[in-house]
Design an enzyme around this catalytic site. Structure first.
Site, PDB file in Angstrom:
ATOM      1  CG  ASN A  14      44.269 -15.316   1.836  1.00 56.19           C
ATOM      2  OD1 ASN A  14      45.415 -14.962   2.060  1.00 56.19           O
ATOM      3  ND2 ASN A  14      43.464 -15.781   2.779  1.00 56.19           N
ATOM      4  CG  ASN A  55      48.567 -11.699   5.785  1.00 56.88           C
ATOM      5  OD1 ASN A  55      47.574 -12.296   5.388  1.00 56.88           O
ATOM      6  ND2 ASN A  55      49.311 -10.954   4.983  1.00 56.88           N
ATOM      7  CG  ASP A  56      43.958 -15.376   6.228  1.00 59.31           C
ATOM      8  OD1 ASP A  56      44.525 -14.642   5.400  1.00 59.31           O
ATOM      9  OD2 ASP A  56      43.470 -16.484   5.942  1.00 59.31           O
ATOM     10  N   GLY A 100      40.275 -11.991   3.784  1.00 58.55           N
ATOM     11  CA  GLY A 100      41.650 -12.484   3.749  1.00 58.55           C
ATOM     12  C   GLY A 100      42.479 -12.104   2.549  1.00 58.55           C
ATOM     13  CG  ASP A 103      47.209 -11.449   1.231  1.00 56.07           C
ATOM     14  OD1 ASP A 103      47.357 -11.660   0.009  1.00 56.07           O
ATOM     15  OD2 ASP A 103      47.327 -12.342   2.089  1.00 56.07           O
ATOM     16  CG  ASP A 138      37.225   8.378  -0.192  1.00 59.41           C
ATOM     17  OD1 ASP A 138      36.510   7.786  -1.005  1.00 59.41           O
ATOM     18  OD2 ASP A 138      36.878   8.622   0.980  1.00 59.41           O
ATOM     19  CD  GLU A 188      34.316   9.187  -4.243  1.00 63.01           C
ATOM     20  OE1 GLU A 188      33.433   8.324  -4.333  1.00 63.01           O
ATOM     21  OE2 GLU A 188      34.898   9.460  -3.177  1.00 63.01           O
TER      22      GLU A 188
END
Length: 619
Positions: free
Chosen positions: A140, A145-146, A165, A167, A332, A361
């Site tokens: 974090n 910006n949490d 949190g 980032d 993905d 994947e």
């Protein structure tokens, strides 16, 4: 079965009074484009109240031709199709909107100059060591910006499935650590907006394809991260999703057309039967359920057979490459979207960026299913893929199984040996991404029952065999998930990434002696590998483990260099007769063990300690 009310689809009934007084452009995507791209085609999605009921014209701009304004089922969308000649100069395109009831309105669209030589961007390769990061759980770097107004999923580190949190700034702050450890590339789980009510930290329920989630940072900060990573010798691999979106994606409030997503009378989940792709006897209903079924009710399945959506997704990937400067994409759930679309998607990117790397994947332990998707593979149904790299789940499974197995009439290394021996099914096995573990499976140390010796054997193998190796964050400090396979626990916080953490992997504070030993082992191994070109692209030869013997030997070699890798699972020291390997070694061995720095002189046999590995640089 419960009726899935999500699929009720409503369209606007427009009266003459509401025509253009409500007209307002809310979105243009892509938000900009560049001149001088390889492909001359561009299609802009324009969204605004009743915009599809207006006449749209392009003011004259040298080199740009308006091919078509496509109207779709929902009058709030139009798709503007353009051709942009190679020598077009940067500037703003001006479009005019006209209706019978309102005055003409203009809007502009920026065409930018390309920065540098991004068309020559070199992707990741077998010369790299990739570090996988789940950004919410790594560090974090910006507590402001949490929590963000308008986003329901708030930070709660006590909630294993909640946001913690981490980032983009947290990653930037620790690029030095990652570089010093010997990593050369970062695969970062999705950072795009996930405005879902809960469990949104993982990033795979995207609600805006052109916006970094503000709880991670911003588009600009992502671009800064890529730049600063390159300054530290690290490239960035962006995790993308083309199969599905989050239920709260802005499209879901006002779909462009009913076939934008795969609709069912009742909620229908994919059967996950990837074998049907190769199955010559597969029923049509099974194929449809696999490709068009949803993962979960909160992730609508996109219909890539819709041409406007397909173009949108292709352009989105190209936009992020050009905008941010990333060096790779991990896609993905590669087999789940429409197969022809995925081919078009990967082909379009490779034509725009020939040296770029995409890894797909395909979670299967069957090498034939994995090989199907790699570029250059001759498939029985003539499907020709344009995907350079595929994730090597078969080798990961075989490595763990061999390390955990007890010898019977044969060596426990046999499964690993025989899996590698099936490399003939791949078009280019050196382009496969091999890995210890990832964000969707138990930690490697847990898979190996927290056996430190086996852990080191696994790392040595991953660092020296063919392919592009990848480790998950925390592997270097023995992170585990004992007694559970809950993803929230697997993706636990990296110690030291939060202010006032009692333990820090970045400084060593509070780490156990074994964790420090593991970290130093990884650091030495990876920094050696960084300069070991023979491991990056040299030939490979391995020798079949003899019955009941727990020693596995492989070589990497080229015209200048040669290394010998010896893996011993025995609980006691073993003497290895080097005459077995004379076709590579010659009559005797002279070299240095990279791990212990011990020199070996004119040896005809080798003693290797119990449950240990040697990497011998042969002279």
């Amino acid at each position: 079965m419960l009726r899935f009310t999500l699929f009720l689809f409503t369209f606007f009934v427009v009266t003459s009074q509401s025509l253009y007084s409500q007209n307002r452009i809310e979105r243009m995507e892509p938000p900009n484009w560049w001149v001088g791209m390889v492909s001359e085609d561009l299609e802009i999605m324009v969204y605004g109240k009743n915009i599809g009921l207006c006449e749209i014209r392009l003011e004259k701009y040298d080199g740009v031709v308006l091919k078509e304004v496509k109207k779709v089922q929902n009058s709030n969308y139009v798709f503007i199709s353009l051709t942009i000649a190679p020598q077009t100069v940067p500037g703003n395109l001006v479009f005019t909107l006209n209706s019978e009831k309102e005055a003409q309105v203009d809007f502009t669209y920026p065409l930018l100059k390309r920065e540098g030589n991004k068309q020559h961007t070199v992707g990741f390769s077998s010369a790299d060591m990739v570090y996988l990061i789940t950004p919410d759980r790594f560090a974090n770097g910006n507590t402001s910006n949490d929590n963000v107004n308008g986003f329901a999923d708030k930070v709660n580190r006590k909630d294993k499935g909640g946001r913690h949190g981490g980032d983009i700034q947290g990653i930037i702050n620790h690029l030095g650590y990652l570089s010093d450890m010997g990593f050369t590339s970062l695969w970062i789980n999705p950072t795009l907006e996930n405005a879902m009510p809960k469990n949104s930290y993982h990033g795979y329920a995207i609600t805006d394809f052109y916006k970094v989630d503000p709880r991670f940072g911003s588009n600009e900060l992502y671009k800064v991260m890529v730049k600063k990573a390159k300054e530290k010798g690290l490239t960035v691999i962006m995790d993308m999703v083309a199969n599905h979106i989050g239920l709260k994606h802005w499209w879901m409030k006002d779909l462009p057309s009913q076939d934008w997503i795969n609709q069912w009378p009742e909620y229908t989940e994919t059967n996950h039967r990837k074998s049907i792709i190769l199955d010559p006897y597969a029923a049509a209903v099974d194929r449809k359920t696999f490709f068009d079924g949803w993962f979960v009710p909160t992730m609508p399945d996109l219909n890539q057979k819709n041409q406007e959506l397909a173009t949108y997704l292709i352009q989105n990937a190209i936009w992020w490459i050009e905008y941010s400067g990333i060096s790779g994409i991990r896609m993905d759930t590669y087999p789940y979207p429409d197969m022809e679309f995925m081919n078009d998607w990967s082909k379009a990117i490779s034509e725009e960026y020939p040296l770029f790397t995409i890894v797909g994947e395909e979670w299967s332990t069957n090498p034939n299913q994995v090989a199907y998707w790699q570029q250059g593979k001759k498939n029985y149904n003539n499907y020709e893929s344009h995907l350079k790299s595929v994730m090597d789940f078969p080798l990961q499974s075989a490595l763990v199984n061999s390390l955990n197995s007890e010898k019977t009439w044969a060596s426990s290394w046999i499964e690993l040996y025989e899996t590698l021996a099936q490399d003939y099914v791949y078009a280019d096995p050196n382009q496969l991404m091999i890995f210890s573990d990832n964000h969707d499976m138990s930690r490697m140390y847990t898979q190996l029952n927290e056996d430190f010796d086996l852990y080191k054997l696994a790392l040595v193998y991953l660092a020296t065999t063919r392919g592009i190796p990848q480790l998950y964050y925390g592997t270097e400090i023995l992170m585990t998930n004992p007694g559970t396979d809950d993803h929230g626990i697997i993706r636990s916080d990296f110690p030291g990434g939060w202010e006032n953490d009692a333990i820090s992997a970045f400084t060593g504070l509070g780490l156990s002696l074994k964790q420090k030993e593991a970290q130093e082992f990884v650091k030495k191994l990876l920094n050696w590998r960084k300069g070991a070109a023979v491991v990056h692209d040299g030939a490979l030869k391995h020798f079949a483990p003899k019955n009941k013997e727990e020693v596995y030997v492989l070589f990497r070699y080229n015209d200048q260099k040669k290394i010998m890798v010896v893996l011993n699972k025995n609980t006691k020291s073993v003497r290895v007769d080097l005459s077995t390997y004379k076709e590579v070694l010659g009559e005797e061995l002279i070299g240095t063990d990279i791990l212990s720095d011990v020199k070996i002189k004119e040896a005809s046999e080798l003693t290797i300690k119990a449950r240990s590995a040697m990497i011998i640089a042969v002279e």
